[in-house]
Design a protein around this motif. Structure first.
Motif, PDB file in Angstrom:
ATOM      1  N   PHE A  81       0.825  -1.206  -0.305  1.00 54.82           N
ATOM      2  CA  PHE A  81       0.018  -0.307  -0.123  1.00 54.82           C
ATOM      3  C   PHE A  81       0.791   1.277  -0.164  1.00 54.82           C
ATOM      4  O   PHE A  81       0.189   2.248  -0.283  1.00 54.82           O
ATOM      5  N   ARG A  82       2.239   1.227   0.335  1.00 55.65           N
ATOM      6  CA  ARG A  82       2.458   2.118   0.644  1.00 55.65           C
ATOM      7  C   ARG A  82       3.580   2.930  -0.357  1.00 55.65           C
ATOM      8  O   ARG A  82       4.700   3.242  -0.405  1.00 55.65           O
ATOM      9  N   HIS A  83       4.601   1.743  -1.256  1.00 54.77           N
ATOM     10  CA  HIS A  83       5.243   1.757  -1.776  1.00 54.77           C
ATOM     11  C   HIS A  83       6.848   2.307  -1.340  1.00 54.77           C
ATOM     12  O   HIS A  83       7.115   3.142  -1.901  1.00 54.77           O
ATOM     13  N   PRO A  84       7.426   1.898  -0.285  1.00 55.04           N
ATOM     14  CA  PRO A  84       8.647   2.817  -0.212  1.00 55.04           C
ATOM     15  C   PRO A  84       9.732   2.957  -0.773  1.00 55.04           C
ATOM     16  O   PRO A  84      10.070   4.436  -0.954  1.00 55.04           O
ATOM     17  N   ILE A  85       9.689   2.795  -1.653  1.00 52.21           N
ATOM     18  CA  ILE A  85      11.107   2.196  -2.395  1.00 52.21           C
ATOM     19  C   ILE A  85      10.468   3.266  -3.758  1.00 52.21           C
ATOM     20  O   ILE A  85      11.235   3.944  -3.776  1.00 52.21           O
ATOM     21  N   ALA A  86       9.414   3.364  -3.708  1.00 48.94           N
ATOM     22  CA  ALA A  86       8.988   4.337  -4.999  1.00 48.94           C
ATOM     23  C   ALA A  86       9.095   5.150  -4.625  1.00 48.94           C
ATOM     24  O   ALA A  86       9.206   6.778  -4.777  1.00 48.94           O
ATOM     25  N   LEU A  87       8.257   5.341  -3.625  1.00 55.47           N
ATOM     26  CA  LEU A  87       8.282   6.599  -2.924  1.00 55.47           C
ATOM     27  C   LEU A  87       9.424   7.212  -2.311  1.00 55.47           C
ATOM     28  O   LEU A  87       9.560   8.882  -2.557  1.00 55.47           O
ATOM     29  N   LEU A  88      10.125   7.167  -1.908  1.00 52.71           N
ATOM     30  CA  LEU A  88      11.892   7.122  -1.699  1.00 52.71           C
ATOM     31  C   LEU A  88      12.540   8.300  -2.831  1.00 52.71           C
ATOM     32  O   LEU A  88      13.102   8.845  -2.750  1.00 52.71           O
ATOM     33  N   GLU A 255       0.927   9.066  -8.126  1.00 57.81           N
ATOM     34  CA  GLU A 255      -0.303   7.902  -8.326  1.00 57.81           C
ATOM     35  C   GLU A 255      -0.284   6.753  -7.311  1.00 57.81           C
ATOM     36  O   GLU A 255      -0.807   6.271  -7.265  1.00 57.81           O
ATOM     37  N   ILE A 256       1.335   6.567  -6.922  1.00 60.28           N
ATOM     38  CA  ILE A 256       1.867   6.011  -6.893  1.00 60.28           C
ATOM     39  C   ILE A 256       0.974   4.674  -5.579  1.00 60.28           C
ATOM     40  O   ILE A 256       0.845   3.618  -5.740  1.00 60.28           O
ATOM     41  N   ASN A 257       0.633   5.450  -4.619  1.00 60.42           N
ATOM     42  CA  ASN A 257      -0.224   5.029  -3.711  1.00 60.42           C
ATOM     43  C   ASN A 257      -1.406   5.969  -4.169  1.00 60.42           C
ATOM     44  O   ASN A 257      -2.513   5.296  -2.536  1.00 60.42           O
ATOM     45  N   ALA A 258      -2.571   5.547  -4.824  1.00 64.25           N
ATOM     46  CA  ALA A 258      -3.551   5.580  -4.849  1.00 64.25           C
ATOM     47  C   ALA A 258      -4.445   4.425  -4.864  1.00 64.25           C
ATOM     48  O   ALA A 258      -3.942   3.346  -4.975  1.00 64.25           O
ATOM     49  N   ASN A 259      -5.959   4.450  -4.063  1.00 65.83           N
ATOM     50  CA  ASN A 259      -6.506   3.339  -4.137  1.00 65.83           C
ATOM     51  C   ASN A 259      -7.723   3.855  -4.478  1.00 65.83           C
ATOM     52  O   ASN A 259      -8.600   4.140  -4.007  1.00 65.83           O
ATOM     53  N   PRO A 260      -8.603   3.546  -5.906  1.00 64.01           N
ATOM     54  CA  PRO A 260      -9.498   3.859  -6.234  1.00 64.01           C
ATOM     55  C   PRO A 260     -10.691   2.903  -5.638  1.00 64.01           C
ATOM     56  O   PRO A 260     -11.600   2.993  -5.480  1.00 64.01           O
ATOM     57  N   LYS A 261     -10.761   1.825  -4.569  1.00 61.45           N
ATOM     58  CA  LYS A 261     -11.182   0.988  -3.678  1.00 61.45           C
ATOM     59  C   LYS A 261     -12.151   1.603  -2.586  1.00 61.45           C
ATOM     60  O   LYS A 261     -12.431   1.627  -1.508  1.00 61.45           O
TER      61      LYS A 261
END
Length: 312
Positions: A81-88, A255-261
């Motif tokens: 949910f948090r995608h730390p690699i892409a985020l940092l 939009e890496i941490n978007a959640n359409p649900k």
């Protein structure tokens, strides 16, 4: 500094951003879910990040820190949910940087950043709750956090501790940080009336050209923004305005941490969802009969991921 001279931002916010977003925010993008400046960062199947095994074995990389054996199973389960690699990487964090993490909570990101920066000869600064203003729970969390991240200097290095709150001083000496992180905390500062100060303190801490990275529960546009952030969701244009008022330049959204649900319609606000899993109103004991299956199926909240820069 205000974006519209003579306009009370909070009064207009109460009236609803949806009807006058472009006018109110001086043309700032963000009146919809995405905008032309948004960046979609590919991830793996079902939200899992694809981790390069070669980089994961290379001590000192972000990948190495993310797969680290010292991280708990609970925290690793949140990575999808948090995608730390892409985020940092999106926030341009580098090994030799000084990074200030404002209100790091239980230390999800600390477990990644402290080893990564220590190995790279950088500096990790945890801005904890202001001691003089902390309630009992916050004080206890401060103590547990300090104990945890002071206990293994070989792994975490010499983590620096500072404070943030309504009356706190500078986060770090002015102009010394390469990056300041605000991760899922803006709603708490809105509740406490210190959100403007948070952005101002971050701006002061950063070097010219430094990055402010924001990950935040995202409210849909069209309804009124709650001034106190009581449901935990914040509208993206509001965050962009706060940053602009503090002096930041907007760089890019992801939009890496978007959640359409996540439809944002939950009985206890964002805290109904994982990882909080609240089952009763605040101050009430947990409700063992509350059915959380729907909220487990949604997963963690829909989030904006925004990058700002302090002008050179």
């Amino acid at each position: 500094m205000t974006l519209l001279a003579g306009v009370d931002r909070r009064r207009m916010m109460n009236a609803g951003l949806g009807l006058g977003c472009a006018v109110m925010l001086g043309g700032l993008p963000g009146c919809g879910r995405k905008d032309p400046e948004s960046e979609i960062i590919p991830d793996g199947t079902e939200g899992e990040e694809v981790i390069d095994p070669k980089l994961a074995r290379q001590e000192g990389t972000i990948e190495w820190a993310v797969v680290g054996s010292w991280r708990s199973t609970t925290d690793k389960a949140r990575d999808k949910f948090r995608h730390p690699i892409a985020l940092l990487n999106f926030f341009e964090v580098r090994p030799k940087h000084t990074v200030v993490d404002m209100w790091p909570g239980f230390g999800y990101m600390s477990e990644i950043l402290a080893p990564y920066l220590t190995h790279g000869k950088g500096r990790y600064v945890a801005a904890l709750f202001e001691k003089a203003k902390a309630d009992q729970a916050q004080g206890a969390l401060n103590e547990k956090y300090r104990e945890r991240f002071s206990s293994n200097k070989k792994l975490y290095g010499a983590v620096d501790f500072t404070e943030f709150g309504p009356d706190s001083g500078a986060l770090v000496p002015a102009g010394t940080a390469d990056c300041v992180l605000m991760l899922l905390v803006i709603q708490d500062w809105m509740i406490r009336g210190s959100v403007e100060k948070a952005f101002e303190d971050a701006f002061a801490a950063l070097k010219p050209g430094g990055i402010l990275g924001v990950e935040q529960h995202r409210a849909d546009i069209g309804a009124a923004q709650e001034p106190a952030g009581a449901q935990g969701y914040v509208q993206e244009p509001f965050v962009r305005q706060l940053a602009a008022e503090a002096g930041f330049q907007f760089v890019k959204a992801s939009e890496i941490n978007a959640n359409p649900k996540d439809d944002k319609d939950h009985p206890f606000g964002v805290w109904t969802l994982p990882p909080y899993r609240q089952t009763a109103e605040r101050g009430q004991p947990p409700n063992p009969e509350f059915d959380g299956a729907l909220y487990e199926s949604i997963g963690e909240s829909d989030r904006m991921t925004l990058k700002f820069r302090k002008p050179q």
